[in-house]
Design a protein around this motif. Structure first.
Motif, PDB file in Angstrom:
ATOM      1  N   ASN A 182       0.817  -1.303   0.003  1.00 44.82           N
ATOM      2  CA  ASN A 182      -0.018  -0.054   0.092  1.00 44.82           C
ATOM      3  C   ASN A 182       0.737   1.453  -0.100  1.00 44.82           C
ATOM      4  O   ASN A 182       0.435   2.381  -0.436  1.00 44.82           O
ATOM      5  N   LYS A 185       1.567   1.704  -3.281  1.00 44.34           N
ATOM      6  CA  LYS A 185       0.397   2.255  -4.100  1.00 44.34           C
ATOM      7  C   LYS A 185      -0.130   3.664  -3.956  1.00 44.34           C
ATOM      8  O   LYS A 185      -0.790   4.373  -4.354  1.00 44.34           O
ATOM      9  N   LYS A 187      -1.044   4.600  -0.824  1.00 42.29           N
ATOM     10  CA  LYS A 187      -2.192   4.746  -0.052  1.00 42.29           C
ATOM     11  C   LYS A 187      -1.629   4.757   1.477  1.00 42.29           C
ATOM     12  O   LYS A 187      -1.527   3.632   2.288  1.00 42.29           O
ATOM     13  N   MET A 190      -3.951   3.589   4.495  1.00 45.01           N
ATOM     14  CA  MET A 190      -3.912   1.864   4.405  1.00 45.01           C
ATOM     15  C   MET A 190      -2.605   1.516   5.122  1.00 45.01           C
ATOM     16  O   MET A 190      -2.663   0.381   5.673  1.00 45.01           O
ATOM     17  N   THR A 191      -1.511   1.982   4.468  1.00 41.74           N
ATOM     18  CA  THR A 191      -0.248   1.383   4.963  1.00 41.74           C
ATOM     19  C   THR A 191      -0.067   1.434   6.539  1.00 41.74           C
ATOM     20  O   THR A 191       0.136   0.618   7.300  1.00 41.74           O
TER      21      THR A 191
END
Length: 429
Positions: A182, A185, A187, A190-191
């Motif tokens: 994540n 990506k 994010k 989310m990480t």
């Protein structure tokens, strides 16, 4: 009139005191929190365990447990001192273990592959990861390794397909890799969610190695998210477990420098670290802080130390990315920047290495080629502020002011991550 003047002076004094108190309260770092951890500690370079197993190794030795045990100890010495010689000795021990192993050979393949990852020898790491996979196709430890190697190589499609093979929302090893995915990506929320879940697992297990890894890494992510107090707290948690942890001390030094505007304290922390743990990148931070302080001599001394250390052949490709950026920043070495960037792409073709290749092309006058590189390999493939800064420079060179403006706003929001010196550069876009 005198009364009015007295009241005015009193009012100004009160306001001044309030501002001073407010400024003090806004500081994140407090030397009382970590001074005890800065005491000079002799780096650990031996142990009774190491001496026992090392004594069993002879020129023609085939005693497998000795090589594995000694390699593990050398890894610990490397982490403690930063001395590349210990990582190379671990490599030698593991290479010998691979040669003599008849059973559980995949274990030694994995260990050697992880050693190669530490040395940024990613293609060599993949060879041994594949060898381990041929012997243990469905073993999660091998799948974890393959995921890590493919992420380092920039083969994200392959990494994602492997991640699906060991997906288990309750497994620590899956959770930390989901966090890494994540992060790639872009994010961050989310990480951090996955990292906080990993922290819960580590705290429940009370596993020292897991806790050290989670606390130090989540501290970084909190910093990226602007949660500086949480970042600081977790660096301190790391030091509570390992009082000599250089990485956590470097993190606190960054907070002192970039958030608290206390460059003197940041240098003090780094100086204490470098008495026992010597890594080239620590000198780069010292040089950056010296530049911020307009101390040209201190900057030169730190840079000289960086080049002297990083040019040790033992480091191999480990500091290529730093060197490319430095070469690109000096017109006298811009050709070296391009040559090294092209070499690094062969080592691993990630968005981060491509942005360095684009930067090297830009400073060499190839602004159209630089634009093509970022369009093909960088934009929407990495969200790191350093890459965004390179993109903004290339847009500016190619007369794309509206694009520069959008990125500049985003970079200004990442001012803490970039630091005061880079922030000057961002303002000048």
């Amino acid at each position: 009139m005198k009364i009015h003047l007295f009241l005015l002076l009193s009012f100004l004094l009160i306001i001044g005191c309030k501002e001073s108190t407010s400024e003090q309260e806004s500081k994140i770092t407090n030397s009382e929190d970590y001074n005890n951890y800065l005491a000079i500690q002799k780096a650990r370079t031996t142990s009774p365990y190491f001496e026992l197993w090392n004594s069993k190794i002879t020129t023609d030795s085939v005693e497998l447990p000795s090589f594995a045990a000694v390699a593990g100890q050398y890894n610990m010495f490397f982490e403690s001192t930063g001395n590349i010689a210990y990582l190379k000795k671990a490599e030698q021990s593991l290479e010998k273990a691979v040669k003599v192993a008849n059973i559980d050979k995949e274990i030694y393949y994995r260990s050697l592959a992880r050693n190669y990852i530490s040395q940024h020898k990613f293609k060599e790491a993949l060879v041994y990861a594949d060898s381990a996979a041929q012997l243990s196709k469905n073993i999660p430890a091998t799948q974890h390794l393959l995921f890590d190697v493919y992420m380092e190589l920039g083969n994200y499609t392959k990494a994602d397909s492997i991640k699906k093979l060991f997906a288990d929302p309750q497994d620590f090893n899956y959770i930390i890799r989901a966090a890494k995915w994540n992060d790639y990506k872009g994010k961050l929320d989310m990480t951090i969610m996955f990292m906080e879940r990993a922290k819960e697992k580590a705290e429940a297990s009370k596993n020292r190695a897991m806790l050290l890894w989670v606390y130090s890494n989540i501290a970084d992510y909190y910093g990226h998210d602007g949660r500086i107090e949480d970042s600081y707290e977790h660096y301190l948690k790391t030091l509570e477990i390992d009082s000599s942890n250089a990485y956590a001390k470097k993190g606190i030094a960054w907070i002192a420098y970039s958030k608290d505007n206390n460059s003197v304290e940041a240098q003090r922390i780094l100086d204490s670290v470098l008495k026992a743990h010597v890594s080239p990148d620590y000198y780069l931070l010292k040089a950056e802080i010296a530049e911020f302080q307009n101390d040209e001599k201190a900057k030169k001394d730190a840079m000289d130390s960086f080049w002297k250390l990083s040019n040790n052949p033992g480091y191999g490709n480990m500091y290529n990315t730093y060197k490319i950026a430095l070469f690109a920043g000096d017109p006298a070495t811009k050709k070296e920047a391009l040559a090294l960037a092209e070499q690094e792409i062969k080592n691993r073709a990630t968005p981060e290495t491509y942005q360095l290749l684009a930067l090297a092309n830009l400073v060499n006058g190839n602004k159209e080629k630089a634009l093509k590189i970022i369009n093909d390999h960088v934009i929407d493939k990495t969200f790191e502020p350093t890459a965004l800064l390179t993109i903004a420079k290339i847009y500016k060179a190619n007369m794309m002011p509206d694009m520069v403006k959008d990125i500049k706003e985003e970079l200004l929001e990442a001012g803490y991550e970039m630091g005061p010196v880079k922030l000057r550069e961002i303002h000048s876009l």
